[in-house]
Scaffold this active site. Structure first.
Site, short mmCIF file in Angstrom:
data_model
loop_
_atom_site.label_atom_id
_atom_site.label_comp_id
_atom_site.label_asym_id
_atom_site.label_seq_id
_atom_site.Cartn_x
_atom_site.Cartn_y
_atom_site.Cartn_z
N ARG A 40 1.00 -0.95 0.08
CA ARG A 40 0.19 0.13 0.14
C ARG A 40 0.95 1.38 -0.01
O ARG A 40 1.73 1.29 0.76
CB ARG A 40 -0.79 0.00 1.38
CG ARG A 40 -1.71 1.11 1.46
CD ARG A 40 -2.76 1.36 0.28
NE ARG A 40 -3.79 2.20 0.63
CZ ARG A 40 -3.61 3.78 0.64
NH1 ARG A 40 -2.50 4.18 0.04
NH2 ARG A 40 -4.62 4.56 0.98
N GLU A 48 -11.29 5.09 -6.05
CA GLU A 48 -11.80 3.97 -5.92
C GLU A 48 -12.21 3.31 -7.54
O GLU A 48 -12.46 4.22 -8.27
CB GLU A 48 -13.13 3.82 -5.45
CG GLU A 48 -13.11 4.25 -3.73
CD GLU A 48 -12.23 3.14 -2.91
OE1 GLU A 48 -12.26 1.94 -3.28
OE2 GLU A 48 -11.38 3.80 -2.36
N ARG A 86 -1.49 -4.89 4.81
CA ARG A 86 -0.53 -4.38 3.78
C ARG A 86 0.76 -3.58 4.14
O ARG A 86 0.56 -2.86 5.10
CB ARG A 86 -1.28 -3.54 2.77
CG ARG A 86 -2.67 -4.47 2.42
CD ARG A 86 -3.29 -3.38 1.24
NE ARG A 86 -3.91 -2.33 1.99
CZ ARG A 86 -4.78 -1.44 1.61
NH1 ARG A 86 -5.14 -1.40 0.57
NH2 ARG A 86 -5.35 -0.35 2.37
#
Length: 126
Positions: A40, A48, A86
């Site tokens: 990430r 999104e 992540r």
């Protein structure tokens, strides 16, 4: 002696990052390496995928880093992982800060919900 230890440590860190390649791009701020790590990108937030902007962001990152050898850098101020497990990392390709590039090009916004080393620098590109 200390110089030798530091030299060995830096060499080892470069060795670990040497073969890190991008295997799969998930969206405009998340990808998977050839080692199976889910990354990430720290300090940025991409739109999104359900939006046109999200698809454009993903495709820009995909074209930029897919299959390429990258350097991952941990932030020494923020956590190592996010709540989803992540790895939070700065991403470098040929010496360029890819996280910052995503901001500069408008494919991501500055993630302001936690502090990190480059917070002020990234905030300038919002």
């Amino acid at each position: 002696m200390l110089a030798l230890i530091l030299c060995l440590l830096v060499s080892y860190m470069l060795y670990l990052n040497r073969d890190t390649k991008v295997h799969r791009v998930i969206d405009g701020d998340t990808f998977i390496t050839n080692k199976g790590d889910i990354i990430r990108m720290i300090g940025i937030d991409a739109p999104e995928l359900l939006t046109l902007e999200g698809i454009e962001s993903k495709m820009y990152l995909y074209n930029l880093i897919k299959g390429k050898t990258i350097i991952l850098e941990k932030d020494n101020y923020s956590r190592n992982k996010d709540k989803y497990g992540r790895l939070l990392r700065y991403v470098y390709l040929d010496g360029e800060d890819i996280n910052l590039l995503m901001l500069k090009k408008g494919y991501a916004s500055h993630y302001k919900y936690f502090y990190f080393n480059k917070f002020k620098q990234y905030n300038n590109y919002e």
